[in-house]
Enzyme design. Structure first.
Site, PDB file in Angstrom:
ATOM      1  N   SER A   1      76.500  33.521  53.784  1.00 26.32           N
ATOM      2  CA  SER A   1      76.525  34.150  52.466  1.00 26.32           C
ATOM      3  C   SER A   1      75.104  34.417  52.020  1.00 26.32           C
ATOM      4  CB  SER A   1      77.206  33.222  51.455  1.00 26.32           C
ATOM      5  OG  SER A   1      76.994  33.663  50.126  1.00 26.32           O
TER       6      SER A   1
ATOM      7  N   TYR B   1      75.851  24.513  48.143  1.00 25.62           N
ATOM      8  CA  TYR B   1      76.439  25.670  48.831  1.00 25.62           C
ATOM      9  C   TYR B   1      75.365  26.429  49.606  1.00 25.62           C
ATOM     10  CZ  TYR B   1      78.924  30.106  49.485  1.00 25.62           C
ATOM     11  OH  TYR B   1      79.506  31.228  50.024  1.00 25.62           O
TER      12      TYR B   1
END
Length: 311
Positions: free
Chosen positions: A158, A184
């Site tokens: 990501s 994350y």
């Protein structure tokens, strides 16, 4: 080294990318394939004639998706297997049960910005699920991947990786306050570093691994972040699930990627290197493709997993 470019882009769909590709006789595993990007990736790969295994936490949900894929594609060789990436024992069971070669491994499953949580081993949940689980899966399937001679691994990362490098001295937030986005980001950086080192380490076996940013897509991944109403991404940059799965399917199936590994893609094309947060959905941080960092992560991951092997 020039950036890899393809005829596909932001609006391309998984079906368009897979059109005309024949993978009859080949076998693929897609993690997290019971919904969202994973389900669409599995569906597109199934259209190529490949045997597809949906590796999922919820086998009942996986079976429903498998039946839908068979009905939509006519491919009868679509299966479901249980896999919990936060549980080393589950991963060992999955890899031990696998027989024969494996041609494509799509490490798609993941969690994003979840509340503070730790595994029984004391690992931070996002690092454990997004990276360590997939690392254990890939290394556990190494012999199957090597048997093919040109196997591919797809590592779904990501642009969130620009939030944080791997913080080597505190990957599990033992000393710093937990931050869901930093956790994350660290896990997504690890996804890219894995692709870099897997390609280098397994070159003699013909295995290549690439990482990607699928784009901004509303799926179950956003359950902890406000979902469609969060406003984190402008509306004109939001993709459909079919568009979001395109880059994964490209890296998994396209002959344009033969022999190419250790790269990071966005919108079906390799993206540029950046030394500061790009402020866009493009760009890969230099630390995420650093060969020394990739080797260090591999060693760290082996050490963490070694402690669980006797359980």
């Amino acid at each position: 080294m020039p950036l890899v470019t393809t005829p596909f882009g932001f609006a391309s769909t998984a079906a368009e990318v897979a059109a005309g590709v024949d993978l009859t006789g080949r076998r693929a595993v897609v993690t997290g394939a019971s919904s969202g990007l994973g389900a669409e990736t599995a569906r597109a790969v199934a259209t190529t004639g490949a045997s597809v295994t949906l590796a999922v936490r919820d086998p009942a949900a996986g079976e429903r998706v498998a039946k839908e894929i068979t009905a939509a594609t006519g491919n009868q060789d679509v299966h479901t297997a249980h896999l919990d990436l936060a549980d080393p024992a589950s991963i060992r069971a999955f890899t031990a049960a696998w027989q024969g070669p494996l041609h494509i491994l799509v490490n798609n499953a993941g969690v994003m910005a979840c509340p503070e949580r730790y595994t029984d081993e004391g690992w931070e949940w996002q690092f454990a699920t997004n990276h360590l689980g997939h690392f254990a899966l890939a290394t556990g399937l190494y012999e199957a991947l090597a048997a093919d001679g040109s196997a591919r691994i797809v590592s779904v990362s990501s642009t969130g990786h620009q939030q944080s490098p791997v913080v080597w001295d505190d990957v599990n937030f033992a000393f710093r306050p937990y931050d869901p986005w930093l956790a994350y980001g660290q896990s997504k950086t690890a996804n890219v570093l894995f692709a870099v080192e897997a390609t280098r380490r397994w070159a003699d076996a013909g295995i290549t691994a690439n990482a990607l940013m699928p784009g901004a897509i509303y799926t179950n991944l956003q359950r902890h972040t406000g979902g469609r109403g969060s406003g984190r991404v402008p509306a004109d940059l939001i993709k459909t699930v079919e568009q979001g799965a395109a880059t994964s399917v490209l890296l998994a199936t396209s002959p344009l990627l033969d022999g190419i590994g250790g790269r990071y893609f966005t919108d079906c094309n390799e993206t540029e290197l950046v030394d500061r947060r790009s402020g866009t959905l493009h760009g890969v941080a230099r630390y995420a493709v650093d060969p020394a960092g990739a080797r260090r992560l591999w060693t760290l991951s082996e050490d963490l997993l070694a402690a669980t092997a006797v359980r």
